[in-house]
Design a protein around this motif. Structure first.
Motif, PDB file in Angstrom:
ATOM      1  N   PRO A 228       6.031  11.392   9.466  1.00 45.22           N
ATOM      2  CA  PRO A 228       5.582  10.069   9.044  1.00 45.22           C
ATOM      3  C   PRO A 228       4.240  10.137   8.318  1.00 45.22           C
ATOM      4  N   PRO A 229       3.826   9.022   7.693  1.00 46.02           N
ATOM      5  CA  PRO A 229       2.556   9.021   6.961  1.00 46.02           C
ATOM      6  C   PRO A 229       1.373   9.323   7.876  1.00 46.02           C
ATOM      7  N   GLN A 230       0.424  10.027   7.319  1.00 48.48           N
ATOM      8  CA  GLN A 230      -0.780  10.391   8.073  1.00 48.48           C
ATOM      9  C   GLN A 230      -1.935   9.534   7.570  1.00 48.48           C
ATOM     10  N   ALA A 231      -1.856   8.241   7.808  1.00 47.98           N
ATOM     11  CA  ALA A 231      -2.865   7.308   7.324  1.00 47.98           C
ATOM     12  C   ALA A 231      -3.114   6.249   8.379  1.00 47.98           C
ATOM     13  N   ALA A 232      -4.329   5.733   8.379  1.00 53.38           N
ATOM     14  CA  ALA A 232      -4.663   4.643   9.282  1.00 53.38           C
ATOM     15  C   ALA A 232      -5.645   3.717   8.585  1.00 53.38           C
TER      16      ALA A 232
ATOM     17  N   TYR B 213       0.845  -1.187   0.000  1.00 59.71           N
ATOM     18  CA  TYR B 213       0.000   0.000   0.000  1.00 59.71           C
ATOM     19  C   TYR B 213       0.883   1.240   0.000  1.00 59.71           C
ATOM     20  N   VAL B 214       0.460   2.281  -0.728  1.00 60.37           N
ATOM     21  CA  VAL B 214       1.189   3.546  -0.695  1.00 60.37           C
ATOM     22  C   VAL B 214       1.047   4.154   0.694  1.00 60.37           C
ATOM     23  N   LEU B 215       2.012   4.967   1.077  1.00 54.94           N
ATOM     24  CA  LEU B 215       1.980   5.655   2.366  1.00 54.94           C
ATOM     25  C   LEU B 215       1.845   7.151   2.094  1.00 54.94           C
ATOM     26  N   PRO B 216       0.621   7.671   2.205  1.00 57.54           N
ATOM     27  CA  PRO B 216       0.371   9.057   1.828  1.00 57.54           C
ATOM     28  C   PRO B 216       0.652  10.053   2.939  1.00 57.54           C
ATOM     29  N   LEU B 217       0.689  11.306   2.521  1.00 59.25           N
ATOM     30  CA  LEU B 217       0.739  12.453   3.419  1.00 59.25           C
ATOM     31  C   LEU B 217       1.941  12.440   4.348  1.00 59.25           C
ATOM     32  N   MET B 218       3.090  12.054   3.796  1.00 57.12           N
ATOM     33  CA  MET B 218       4.350  12.157   4.521  1.00 57.12           C
ATOM     34  C   MET B 218       4.998  13.481   4.142  1.00 57.12           C
ATOM     35  N   SER B 219       5.989  13.851   4.889  1.00 55.63           N
ATOM     36  CA  SER B 219       6.850  14.951   4.491  1.00 55.63           C
ATOM     37  C   SER B 219       8.237  14.337   4.335  1.00 55.63           C
TER      38      SER B 219
END
Length: 191
Positions: A168-172, A113-119
Motif C-alpha cells: 500500500p501507499p507509504q504516505a501520511a 491526491y496522488v498515492l505515492p510509494l506503492m508497489s
C-alpha cells in the motif's frame, strides 16, 4: 541523498541529474506531538459522523504536484476506473514508439491526491492468455503527474487488465491515513 527513484518522463527527463543535499534541524518528541491540540474544523451532523470524507484542500497560490490529473486529462485513452480499499484508480494507455504505455493513477477519492510509494503489478490477459505480467514502475511526468506505468506490447479491445496492490501507499497526510489504504484488493477492467 540520491536523485529521485521515479522514472522522469517528458520535459522532466533532463532535470536533477545529480544528487543534492539539504540540511535542516528538526526537533521531534512524541510527548510534544501529543500536546498539539486537535480541534474539529466544523461540527458534523450526526448522520455524517464516522462516515468517510475529507476536508477540502487548503487554498494555495500554486498547485503542488501532489494532485492527480483528472481522468480526462491523462494522455491517451482511459481504459477503466475502479476502487481498491480507500483509493480510486484510473487506468489509461497511450501509444509510444515501443508499444503502449500503461498508466495507473491511484488517488484519494475526495481530493484527488496522488498515492505515492506503492508497489503495483499488472496482468493483461487476452483470449485466455497472459500477454503481460509484471511490475509497474513509479514515474512522474508533466502530463501524468506521479503515477505507475509500464510499456507493454499493446492493448486491444477485450483485454482484461488486473492491477494488484503488492504494497500500500507509504504516505501520511493526517490521522485518517493511519487506517486508510491498508486493505487493498485487485482492480480489474476490461478494455
Amino acid at each position: 541523498m540520491g536523485e529521485t527513484t521515479a522514472t522522469r518522463l517528458g520535459s522532466l527527463q533532463g532535470l536533477s541529474d545529480s544528487p543534492g543535499t539539504v540540511r535542516f534541524d528538526f526537533d521531534f518528541s512524541r510527548g510534544t506531538r501529543n500536546e498539539i491540540k486537535v480541534r474539529p474544523t466544523g461540527a458534523q451532523p450526526l448522520e455524517k459522523r464516522g462516515a468517510p470524507d475529507a476536508v477540502p484542500p487548503m487554498e494555495m497560490s500554486m498547485q503542488p504536484l501532489s494532485f492527480a490529473p483528472t481522468a480526462d486529462a491523462l494522455p491517451g485513452r482511459v481504459l477503466g476506473e475502479g476502487r481498491s480499499g480507500d483509493a480510486d484508480f484510473v487506468i489509461a494507455a497511450s501509444e509510444s514508439a515501443d508499444g503502449a504505455y500503461l498508466t495507473v493513477s491511484p488517488r484519494t477519492p475526495y481530493n484527488g491526491y496522488v498515492l505515492p510509494l506503492m508497489s503495483l503489478s499488472a496482468t493483461i490477459e487476452r483470449d485466455g492468455e497472459t500477454v503481460f505480467d509484471g511490475l509497474l514502475s513509479n514515474a512522474v511526468g508533466p502530463d501524468r503527474s506521479y503515477h505507475y506505468g509500464a510499456t507493454v506490447d499493446g492493448i486491444k479491445p477485450g483485454d482484461e487488465i488486473t492491477v494488484t496492490v503488492d504494497s500500500p501507499p507509504q504516505a501520511a497526510r493526517h490521522a485518517g491515513y493511519e487506517a486508510a489504504f491498508l486493505d487493498m484488493g485487485d482492480v480489474r477492467v476490461t478494455v
